[in-house]
Scaffold this active site. Structure first.
Site, PDB file in Angstrom:
ATOM      1  N   ASP A 154      34.452  46.241  38.075  1.00  0.00           N
ATOM      2  CA  ASP A 154      34.899  44.864  37.788  1.00  0.00           C
ATOM      3  C   ASP A 154      34.071  44.049  38.853  1.00  0.00           C
ATOM      4  O   ASP A 154      33.521  44.408  39.667  1.00  0.00           O
ATOM      5  CB  ASP A 154      36.386  44.580  38.190  1.00  0.00           C
ATOM      6  CG  ASP A 154      36.735  45.049  39.638  1.00  0.00           C
ATOM      7  OD1 ASP A 154      36.248  46.188  40.310  1.00  0.00           O
ATOM      8  OD2 ASP A 154      37.129  44.189  40.398  1.00  0.00           O
TER       9      ASP A 154
ATOM     10  N   GLU B  20      38.600  46.259  42.029  1.00  0.00           N
ATOM     11  CA  GLU B  20      38.324  46.186  43.517  1.00  0.00           C
ATOM     12  C   GLU B  20      38.192  44.733  43.935  1.00  0.00           C
ATOM     13  O   GLU B  20      38.686  44.607  45.039  1.00  0.00           O
ATOM     14  CB  GLU B  20      36.981  47.067  43.853  1.00  0.00           C
ATOM     15  CG  GLU B  20      36.602  47.249  45.151  1.00  0.00           C
ATOM     16  CD  GLU B  20      35.868  46.007  45.973  1.00  0.00           C
ATOM     17  OE1 GLU B  20      36.019  45.941  47.114  1.00  0.00           O
ATOM     18  OE2 GLU B  20      35.571  45.203  45.068  1.00  0.00           O
TER      19      GLU B  20
END
Length: 454
Positions: A92, A156
């Protein structure tokens, strides 16, 4: 110079790595469906799973984590009795911010002046390619001497804790003798660095309400309480006149006694405008690695274009507080919330929502794994010695892993050196750093396997 077969193999694999990073960067994998469709993250997760399967990983799985994201897991068994090493990255990315400020499209990997530009190129899709390159080189030269687990996280950047909660519920999954977190960076391009500390973080969404609705500023302004003005005063209470963070009850005077960050280099790295002062006191290293730092990362207010002469009834802001090792993030959250409550002006109605939290982390740099990494760094960076620095950012999973596996040795390396401009526009990765750190990781795995046999 003595030939290094591993380094030569990794050099030959760099065109393939660039092609793969191009594919991976093309996924607009921001883990926030309000910004980009969930299908972008799902596409990136499936790409990662396919890459692991093609390398012979077993038990490859898309893990549905409690925050709604997916992490990708795989296992590559090593020789009997070999230690297990967990390799971490995340797919991500941060939103691209102002796309018009990018010199090239944020989700198209583009080479310019010797660097590869694109959102996530360094943070942290490049980290996954670093792991793959190291493993491929070892497979080409006798095989991988350890068992390898790979975990690639899907949220994250959001700090919503999906993988941490999943790991806590499945404690056997990520168990390892050593962990390589591929999500930090060298202090400077060409200077091999492990990250010894991480600041933790807490994220709060704050709203102030003062009126039932907006009012005409000519008819009511001067007596009617303006929620936006109240928010400005409240946010200002979080900083002293010199810009230091001031949260009631939260210590902000610790010092950093390791590698220092010269102020002129920091100004250049941070692109501080001429004549503008740095904020805070103490050394730069004190301020960014050893002390708390508050940042207003978003605020809802009327845009200048189209603004009307109104007293605002409500205002909302998002606040990030970074906390150094030695400070519990939950305690810092309580102190920050209490500070906001006590400093809200004019009796405005305050609501606070916590939307993310992660604990700070301190690594044991005296462990055998760090000796193995230092030796590997000398090979990958001839003439340089490995340095240890702090990092102002957070990787919440580190503390979860340290709690679940207290005997595991956790190392932090990666591609996010200052020139990478992670989280900003025009993020980039140095292909030379990708190549050298892949060489270092490959040699680390060999060294670590030997150290566990001795």
């Amino acid at each position: 110079m003595t030939p290094n077969p591993i380094a030569e193999t990794i050099a030959s694999l760099m065109p393939r790595a660039r092609a793969e990073l191009t594919e991976l960067v093309a996924f607009q994998s921001v883990a926030d469906p309000a910004v980009f469709p969930r299908s972008e993250c799902e596409g990136a997760a499936n790409w990662v799973a396919g890459a692991l399967r093609s390398e012979g990983f077993q038990d490859v799985a898309l893990l549905d984590t409690p925050d709604g994201s997916q992490s990708v897991y795989g296992l590559l068994p090593g020789p009997a009795g070999a230690p297990t090493v967990l390799l971490y990255a995340h797919y991500d990315v941060q939103p691209p911010l102002d796309e018009s400020a990018w010199l090239t499209p944020p989700f198209e990997l583009t080479e310019r002046d010797g660097r590869w530009y694109g959102r996530g190129a360094a943070d942290c899709k490049g980290g996954l390619l670093m792991h793959l390159l190291a493993l491929r080189a070892l497979k080409a030269h006798g095989g991988i001497p350890v068992s390898v687990k790979v975990i690639v996280e899907g949220s994250e950047e959001q700090g919503t804790g999906g993988l941490e909660r999943y790991a806590e519920a499945h404690p056997e999954l990520l168990a390892a003798d050593a962990v390589v977190i591929g999500d930090t960076g060298n202090f400077r391009v060409g200077l091999p660095t492990v990250t010894a500390t991480l600041r933790g973080m807490t994220m709060l969404r704050v709203q102030l309400d003062t009126l039932k609705g907006n009012l005409h500023s000519g008819q009511f302004g001067g007596a009617a309480p303006d929620a936006l003005a109240a928010m400005i005063r409240l946010l200002d209470s979080l900083r002293a006149a010199d810009g230091s963070t001031t949260v009631d009850g939260l210590a902000a005077d610790a010092g950093w006694d390791g590698l220092q960050y010269p102020e002129d280099e920091f100004r250049q790295d941070a692109k501080v405008l001429d004549g503008v002062e740095l904020i805070g006191t103490g050394t730069v290293a004190d301020r960014i690695w050893a002390r708390p730092a508050v940042t207003v990362i978003g605020i809802d207010c009327p845009p200048v274009v189209g603004a009307t002469p109104s007293v605002q009834a409500s205002a909302r802001a998002q606040i990030s507080l970074r906390v150094p090792p030695g400070v519990d993030a939950a305690d810092a959250t309580k102190l920050l919330t209490a500070h906001l409550e006590s400093h809200t002006p004019w009796g405005a109605r305050l609501s606070v929502e916590q939307i993310g939290q992660g604990q700070p982390f301190r690594a044991d740099t005296s462990s055998p794994a760090y000796t193995s990494m230092a030796e590997a760094m000398r090979i990958a960076y001839p003439g340089e010695e490995m340095q240890s620095s702090g990092m102002g950012g957070s990787i919440p999973l580190c503390n979860t892993l340290a709690s679940l596996y207290p005997e595991a040795e956790i190392l932090l390396i990666g591609l996010s050196e200052p020139e990478a401009q992670i989280h900003a526009v025009n993020e980039s990765v140095s292909p030379e750093e990708l190549e050298r750190l892949s060489v270092a990781e490959a040699h680390f795995l060999v060294n670590y396997a030997h150290s566990k046999q001795d």
